[in-house]
Enzyme design. Structure first.
Site, PDB file in Angstrom:
ATOM      1  N   GLY A 145       0.794  -1.227   0.000  1.00 41.81           N
ATOM      2  CA  GLY A 145       0.000   0.000   0.000  1.00 41.81           C
ATOM      3  C   GLY A 145       0.829   1.280   0.000  1.00 41.81           C
ATOM      4  N   GLY A 193      -6.347  10.985   1.225  1.00 45.02           N
ATOM      5  CA  GLY A 193      -7.812  10.978   1.140  1.00 45.02           C
ATOM      6  C   GLY A 193      -8.333   9.572   0.891  1.00 45.02           C
ATOM      7  CG  ASP A 229       3.769  -4.594   7.277  1.00 42.38           C
ATOM      8  OD1 ASP A 229       3.432  -3.570   6.651  1.00 42.38           O
ATOM      9  OD2 ASP A 229       2.935  -5.455   7.661  1.00 42.38           O
ATOM     10  CB  VAL A 269       3.326  -0.192  15.454  1.00 39.66           C
ATOM     11  CG1 VAL A 269       4.118  -0.190  14.158  1.00 39.66           C
ATOM     12  CG2 VAL A 269       1.825  -0.294  15.194  1.00 39.66           C
ATOM     13  CE1 TYR A 275      -8.002   4.466   9.451  1.00 42.16           C
ATOM     14  CE2 TYR A 275      -9.243   6.324   8.566  1.00 42.16           C
ATOM     15  CZ  TYR A 275      -8.112   5.514   8.553  1.00 42.16           C
ATOM     16  OH  TYR A 275      -7.107   5.759   7.653  1.00 42.16           O
ATOM     17  CB  VAL A 289      -5.147   5.764  -0.879  1.00 44.69           C
ATOM     18  CG1 VAL A 289      -3.947   5.403  -1.748  1.00 44.69           C
ATOM     19  CG2 VAL A 289      -4.960   7.149  -0.256  1.00 44.69           C
ATOM     20  CE  LYS A 320      -5.071   6.658  10.291  1.00 43.36           C
ATOM     21  NZ  LYS A 320      -3.637   6.319  10.163  1.00 43.36           N
TER      22      LYS A 320
HETATM   23  N1  LIG Z   1      -6.147   3.743   1.928  1.00 43.18           N
HETATM   24  C1  LIG Z   1      -6.657   4.924   2.265  1.00 43.18           C
HETATM   25  O1  LIG Z   1      -7.646   5.382   1.657  1.00 43.18           O
HETATM   26  C2  LIG Z   1      -6.031   5.758   3.368  1.00 43.18           C
HETATM   27  C3  LIG Z   1      -6.461   7.071   3.506  1.00 43.18           C
HETATM   28  C4  LIG Z   1      -5.927   7.872   4.510  1.00 43.18           C
HETATM   29  C5  LIG Z   1      -4.972   7.351   5.364  1.00 43.18           C
HETATM   30  N2  LIG Z   1      -4.568   6.051   5.215  1.00 43.18           N
HETATM   31  C6  LIG Z   1      -3.562   5.576   6.156  1.00 43.18           C
HETATM   32  O2  LIG Z   1      -2.400   5.216   5.431  1.00 43.18           O
HETATM   33  C7  LIG Z   1      -1.697   4.203   6.134  1.00 43.18           C
HETATM   34  C8  LIG Z   1      -1.420   3.052   5.181  1.00 43.18           C
HETATM   35  O3  LIG Z   1      -2.665   2.575   4.702  1.00 43.18           O
HETATM   36  P1  LIG Z   1      -2.829   1.660   3.402  1.00 43.18           P
HETATM   37  O4  LIG Z   1      -4.030   2.135   2.705  1.00 43.18           O
HETATM   38  O5  LIG Z   1      -1.547   1.545   2.692  1.00 43.18           O
HETATM   39  O6  LIG Z   1      -3.238   0.289   4.137  1.00 43.18           O
HETATM   40  P2  LIG Z   1      -2.788  -1.219   3.900  1.00 43.18           P
HETATM   41  O7  LIG Z   1      -3.735  -2.022   4.710  1.00 43.18           O
HETATM   42  O8  LIG Z   1      -2.630  -1.511   2.464  1.00 43.18           O
HETATM   43  O9  LIG Z   1      -1.328  -1.253   4.574  1.00 43.18           O
HETATM   44  C9  LIG Z   1      -1.169  -1.130   5.959  1.00 43.18           C
HETATM   45  C10 LIG Z   1       0.071  -1.902   6.379  1.00 43.18           C
HETATM   46  O10 LIG Z   1       0.209  -1.772   7.803  1.00 43.18           O
HETATM   47  C11 LIG Z   1       0.542  -3.065   8.317  1.00 43.18           C
HETATM   48  N3  LIG Z   1       0.116  -3.166   9.729  1.00 43.18           N
HETATM   49  C12 LIG Z   1      -1.143  -3.241  10.206  1.00 43.18           C
HETATM   50  N4  LIG Z   1      -1.135  -3.363  11.533  1.00 43.18           N
HETATM   51  C13 LIG Z   1       0.170  -3.331  11.925  1.00 43.18           C
HETATM   52  C14 LIG Z   1       0.829  -3.410  13.173  1.00 43.18           C
HETATM   53  N5  LIG Z   1       0.141  -3.565  14.319  1.00 43.18           N
HETATM   54  N6  LIG Z   1       2.173  -3.340  13.204  1.00 43.18           N
HETATM   55  C15 LIG Z   1       2.891  -3.212  12.056  1.00 43.18           C
HETATM   56  N7  LIG Z   1       2.325  -3.152  10.828  1.00 43.18           N
HETATM   57  C16 LIG Z   1       0.976  -3.228  10.777  1.00 43.18           C
HETATM   58  C17 LIG Z   1      -0.196  -4.043   7.426  1.00 43.18           C
HETATM   59  O11 LIG Z   1       0.362  -5.351   7.494  1.00 43.18           O
HETATM   60  C18 LIG Z   1      -0.028  -3.405   6.053  1.00 43.18           C
HETATM   61  O12 LIG Z   1       1.143  -3.838   5.395  1.00 43.18           O
HETATM   62  C19 LIG Z   1      -2.572   3.829   7.324  1.00 43.18           C
HETATM   63  O13 LIG Z   1      -2.135   4.491   8.494  1.00 43.18           O
HETATM   64  C20 LIG Z   1      -3.939   4.334   6.919  1.00 43.18           C
HETATM   65  O14 LIG Z   1      -4.775   4.602   8.016  1.00 43.18           O
HETATM   66  C21 LIG Z   1      -5.064   5.253   4.234  1.00 43.18           C
END
Ligand SMILES: NC(=O)c1ccc[n+]([C@@H]2O[C@H](COP(=O)([O-])OP(=O)(O)OC[C@H]3O[C@@H](n4cnc5c(N)ncnc54)[C@H](O)[C@@H]3O)[C@@H](O)[C@H]2O)c1
Length: 262
Positions: free
Chosen positions: A18, A188, A38, A65, A157, A190, A161
């Protein structure tokens, strides 16, 4: 060609896939030396191998984490491989869609544990290392537009944030005198596995009936008329890690195609 992050020691959490993966690959292309951290050990290893195969420097570390001992080991790995820590991206996160009245105490605790407590622990352990080095550093948290505007089936959620935004401001004030800057990125909509989880949650809750209906509804608010890909976030990540952002701290930077304007 001059690379902006040559030799910088950078940890990215949630970097197996991601947004975190795209940011890590982009930072490596600027010469940074990456720790791909991760909870998903195999996917983290694959991401690190991909960076190395492309000519970059990367090592994978399995971390939850929320587990301080594992977080300490993650920071220790960066120091062992690169001699120091310069920058950490606290990006790991989870999402869940639930109507407001259905959120349980367990849902709340899990969300706040990973998305808020996890960021606090990673910030604390990174700051301790940066202070011991005495040369400043950069912390970049992944928040969300949900740290600015929260929508009903994402209350816990969004709360997590908003907490990331608060931690960003508090730490920026706490460690500015030590040359440590702290900023956050607010993506936003993604297209990642996380968004699939959110979309499934809308359908399970009976709030949508068709695949992609929630993404389409949210995307209709986007000024640039399309949802993001992880690649859209990389430029801001590179900038915040670079010397160009040295005078910037305590900010939550929205990169959402103009969905909300703050
Ligand atoms: N996708 C969206 O629309 C979006 C929008 C705004 C913010 N975000 C934020 O962006 C960040 C990445 O999101 P993404 O869309 O790439 O999600 P994703 O689910 O594709 O990736 C998240 C990653 O975090 C890892 N993870 C989860 N829990 C964990 C833990 N306890 N310890 C270590 N690693 C852990 C997962 O294994 C995964 O590889 C997140 O913080 C998410 O809240 C995402």
């Amino acid at each position: 060609m001059q690379r902006n992050l040559e030799g910088k020691s950078i940890v990215v959490t949630g970097a197996a896939r991601g947004i975190g993966k795209a940011m890590a690959e982009g930072l490596a292309s600027e010469g940074a030396r990456l720790i791909i951290a991760d909870i998903d050990e195999d996917a983290a290893a694959a991401t690190a191998e991909g960076i190395v195969a492309a000519g970059g420097a990367a090592w994978s570390v399995q971390v939850d984490v929320t587990d301080r001992a594992r977080v300490k080991a993650m920071i220790g790995r960066a120091v062992r491989e690169n001699g120091r820590l310069d920058i950490i991206f606290n990006n790991a996160g989870i999402a869940q869609t639930k109507p407001f009245l259905d959120i349980t105490e367990a849902d709340w605790r899990r969300m706040l544990d990973v998305n808020a407590l996890g960021v606090l622990i990673c910030m604390q352990e990174a700051v301790k290392q940066l202070l011991s080095q005495g040369q400043g550093g950069k912390i970049i948290n992944t928040a969300s537009v949900a740290a600015k505007q929260c929508y009903d089936p994402l209350a816990h959620y969004g709360a997590s944030k908003f907490a990331v935004a608060a931690l960003t401001q508090a730490a920026a004030r706490a460690f500015g005198a030590n040359g440590i800057t702290v900023n956050a990125i607010c993506p936003g909509i993604v297209a990642t596995d996380m968004w699939k989880t959110i979309e499934d949650g809308f359908q399970t809750a009976g709030l949508t009936t068709k695949p992609n209906e929630a993404m389409d509804a949210f995307s209709s608010m986007i000024t640039l008329k399309r949802p993001s890909t992880p690649a859209d976030i990389v430029g801001v990540a590179k900038f915040l890690a670079s010397a160009g952002a040295d005078y910037m701290t305590g900010q939550t930077v929205i990169i959402d195609g103009g969905m909300i304007m703050d």
